[in-house]
Design a protein around this motif. Sequence first.
Motif, mmCIF file in Angstrom:
data_model
loop_
_atom_site.group_PDB
_atom_site.id
_atom_site.type_symbol
_atom_site.label_atom_id
_atom_site.label_comp_id
_atom_site.label_asym_id
_atom_site.label_seq_id
_atom_site.Cartn_x
_atom_site.Cartn_y
_atom_site.Cartn_z
ATOM 1 N N THR A 258 0.837 -1.193 0.000
ATOM 2 C CA THR A 258 0.000 0.000 0.000
ATOM 3 C C THR A 258 0.871 1.243 0.000
ATOM 4 O O THR A 258 2.052 1.204 0.270
ATOM 5 N N GLY A 259 0.246 2.361 -0.304
ATOM 6 C CA GLY A 259 0.971 3.615 -0.339
ATOM 7 C C GLY A 259 0.667 4.336 -1.627
ATOM 8 O O GLY A 259 0.112 3.778 -2.558
ATOM 9 N N ALA A 260 1.041 5.591 -1.717
ATOM 10 C CA ALA A 260 0.774 6.381 -2.911
ATOM 11 C C ALA A 260 2.061 7.014 -3.383
ATOM 12 O O ALA A 260 2.787 7.595 -2.601
ATOM 13 N N GLY A 261 2.334 6.870 -4.659
ATOM 14 C CA GLY A 261 3.508 7.502 -5.226
ATOM 15 C C GLY A 261 3.171 8.885 -5.744
ATOM 16 O O GLY A 261 2.085 9.122 -6.239
ATOM 17 N N GLY A 262 4.132 9.812 -5.689
ATOM 18 C CA GLY A 262 3.936 11.133 -6.254
ATOM 19 C C GLY A 262 3.018 11.979 -5.399
ATOM 20 O O GLY A 262 3.001 11.888 -4.184
ATOM 21 N N GLY A 263 2.247 12.853 -6.049
ATOM 22 C CA GLY A 263 1.370 13.746 -5.328
ATOM 23 C C GLY A 263 -0.075 13.362 -5.504
ATOM 24 O O GLY A 263 -0.412 12.396 -6.146
ATOM 25 N N VAL A 264 -0.963 14.156 -4.934
ATOM 26 C CA VAL A 264 -2.389 13.941 -5.124
ATOM 27 C C VAL A 264 -2.911 15.062 -5.994
ATOM 28 O O VAL A 264 -2.379 16.160 -6.017
ATOM 29 N N GLY A 569 4.729 -1.620 -7.792
ATOM 30 C CA GLY A 569 3.578 -1.359 -6.942
ATOM 31 C C GLY A 569 3.507 0.067 -6.435
ATOM 32 O O GLY A 569 4.437 0.863 -6.568
ATOM 33 N N PRO A 570 2.377 0.432 -5.810
ATOM 34 C CA PRO A 570 2.137 1.814 -5.391
ATOM 35 C C PRO A 570 3.007 2.279 -4.240
ATOM 36 O O PRO A 570 2.952 3.460 -3.874
ATOM 37 N N THR A 577 2.943 6.878 -13.559
ATOM 38 C CA THR A 577 1.652 7.171 -14.161
ATOM 39 C C THR A 577 0.610 6.345 -13.425
ATOM 40 O O THR A 577 0.955 5.417 -12.677
ATOM 41 N N ASP A 578 -0.647 6.669 -13.637
ATOM 42 C CA ASP A 578 -1.747 5.814 -13.184
ATOM 43 C C ASP A 578 -2.468 5.184 -14.367
ATOM 44 O O ASP A 578 -3.412 4.422 -14.180
ATOM 45 N N ASP A 579 -2.029 5.507 -15.573
ATOM 46 C CA ASP A 579 -2.723 5.046 -16.777
ATOM 47 C C ASP A 579 -1.924 3.938 -17.468
ATOM 48 O O ASP A 579 -1.359 4.120 -18.539
#
Length: 867
Positions: A258-264, A569-570, A577-579
Amino acid sequence: MNDVHVPRRRRRWLRVLVGTLIGLLVVAVVGAGVGVWTVRRSFAQYDGVARLGGLSAPVTVYRDDHGVPQIYAHTAEDLYRAQGYVHAQERFWEMDFHRHVTAGRLSELFGSDQVATDTYLRTMGWRRVARQEWDLLSPDSRTYLTAYADGVNAWLRDHNGSRASLEYAVLGLRNSEYPIEPWTPVDSLAWLKAMAWDLRGNMSDEIDRAALLGAGLTRAQVEQLYPAYPFDRNTTIVAGGTVAAGTFTASGASAAATGAGGGVGVPVAPADYHAAPLDAVSRDLARIPTLLGTNGTGIGSNSWVIAGSRTATGKPILANDPHLGPSAPSVWFQIGLHCDCGLQVEGFSFSGLPGVVIGHNDRIAWGFTNLGPDVTDLYLEKVDGDRYLVDGQWRDLSTRKETIKVAGGKPVTITVRTGKDGPLLSDASAELRGIGAAAPVDAHGEPTGTATKQTPAYAVALRWTALDPGRTADALFALDAAHNWSEFRKAASQFDVPAQNLIYADVDGNIGYQSPGRIPVRGKGDGRWPAAGWDSSYEWKSFIPFDALPSVYNPAAGYIVTANQAVIGPSYPYLLTDDWAYGYRAGRIKEMIDGAGKKVSVADVTRMQLDARNGMAPTLVPLLLEARVTGAAAKAQALLRGWDFQQPADGAPGSAQGRSSAAAAYYNAVWRHLLSRLFDELPADQRPDGNDRWFEVVRGLIDDPSSAWWASNGKPTTREEVVAAAMRDAADELSSRLGADPAGWRWGALHRLTVRNQTFGTSGIAPVEWLFNVGPVRTSGGSSLVDATGWNAPDGYDVIWVPSMRMAVDLSDLNSSRWVQLLGQSGHAFSPHYSDQLELWRTGKTLPMRWDRATIERESRHKLVLQ
């Protein structure tokens, strides 16, 4: 297929052209006089002696029975000079057309109908950036590019008009004054910008998401149509790793961490913001010629490399098949380059560019798939005259004038304006110049939530990594010469755009993966939506350091698969990218390798490249088998019982392959009609194309029968009713097109490929298209399958992108490697090598990729000496 649409001419011009060409064709068919002479006079010289000034020693060119050249030279400079000559022999019209695209000079060829396209290309300034790159390159790269250009120009000195290519004879009927200009090194560099444009990543998705918001969908609905990558189900390229002190280290960490890369990020304006500027940009950008093919989620390539521990040879096998738009001539040019200086390389090249792009040398092999990172952002800019707003302060836009020459018309002068976020694309559109008055922002650039008539208005700017000068040309030369993992990674570090997944294998038994490219680190935002140019916190802050990009060397699994799926992974700390493509092709390749049950051979790998198993069918077919249908639909439904989910083009009646092909025809027709019914409320240009993004969307809806998407034309209905209606639609369609007996239906009867000439192939003039187009032919495969012959659901079943080539390199014996491309080596219509590989490609066969000189000389059919 995204072909260049040569403008339709006035009726008088059409009558003259059609009459002339019909006469030409009749004469050619009967084999007499000027027709045959006009067609053949441009064919390449394969035998004897030809003059090529500037060589330090004679160069020998051997060609096999498919016209594939193997060039032997004394120095590297001689080698690239000869490559330029050989490329020009077979492909100069293609090269000339490409440089007119990249320079925004199509109007010089085809007239005033191309001014709008040239305006966009000049606004982006591909060739201006290529000129700037020249000064950044190493002295060796400049020497090689110059030698290549000298080789092209040596050929041009003896070839002009129809002696250069049949296309010039056709062009001369309309534009008889067109002069062929000498080739320059910048022409080669500019080709890299076209390659980057066609592989640019998620720009179309960014526009489409914003357009859907503007069309009235909620943010939640849009997100549902762009689901997150299914990390819990589908594989990533690199299993895991950490970045410490700026360096990535691969590990066995779970890709589902789990986790988020980059910004929101959030949209720059509320969901009801006025989307007209972006709609217009999207329409205009779609008209820009795509020289490699279509661009979008689910479209990409396959590559994988298997370690010797899993192969029958005991050494790695590397496979690659890039998915690009079909075009005549073929995108790729097969070639071997051999030099007494030590450079020995063989593989697939681009005409107009020296060296080999994908292939192997005497020590290593490599392949590419599109990484697809988010390297383009659209910015909404608050503009007043020639100034724009940033953080409450007005700045001046930089401006320049460009003059577009027009065949048969007067020159057109345009003004290009550029701000901190890039050129204003909206200036290239007459429609957009008056649209900003409805922008839903106030005088400080703040969203108002409603479209109001006000000034100043906003414009649309493009920030793109390829508009910054880079050193990708250095990377290609270094890649051809690399002899180990360290040198391979050093070459990759210079590969700025387009960012690609690079796989690696060497004769010592090592395998690896490296993600290169200039990938931005944003301040605010995630690049999925147009950003607020008036707020500097949305600017790009830096680029991901090369050493921090994911890579892996000799993984424990014993293989690496890249098929445009998520790289990692995230938990990775940077946003790539998310695409992504959604991992269906990658999962199937992994399944085939793991399930081989034996040591894998080169023949096994080439069979894997032809796998046509539909990754969505196991999820959807059980629902289809439960549907209550009668009549023709019930007979067709029976085809799906026991179907192996493969999609062959044809098969004998009663055979397993014939049953699979019939089932595939019906299944894909149901899929098409189901998408049409499910998403009938979407704007026409946003209808589902049917690729693996829609696999994920529909997978979610199958598990959610109460979803509002199951409503049809706004009327309440049930999941079961929509599915049954789609099955009836499909059965009615195929009964009408293929006959009343479902057992006789064949997927290849629907799924056909016509390979069209990039310039004259969609002219609308039948004799011209007959000259240059190839097909149609029946094909296996489908969208988001390993055998990725893609089609666009709203438009029908015709193939619009393909595995443009297939290659399998045997690192235990390079002479046993295999390759094939879509059409053939020659760009000259009616040459024996214009399309002589198509049937091999279509039926899954390959050619020997010969390596050692003794075999090449023994099997050669032609020998040309350049002196």
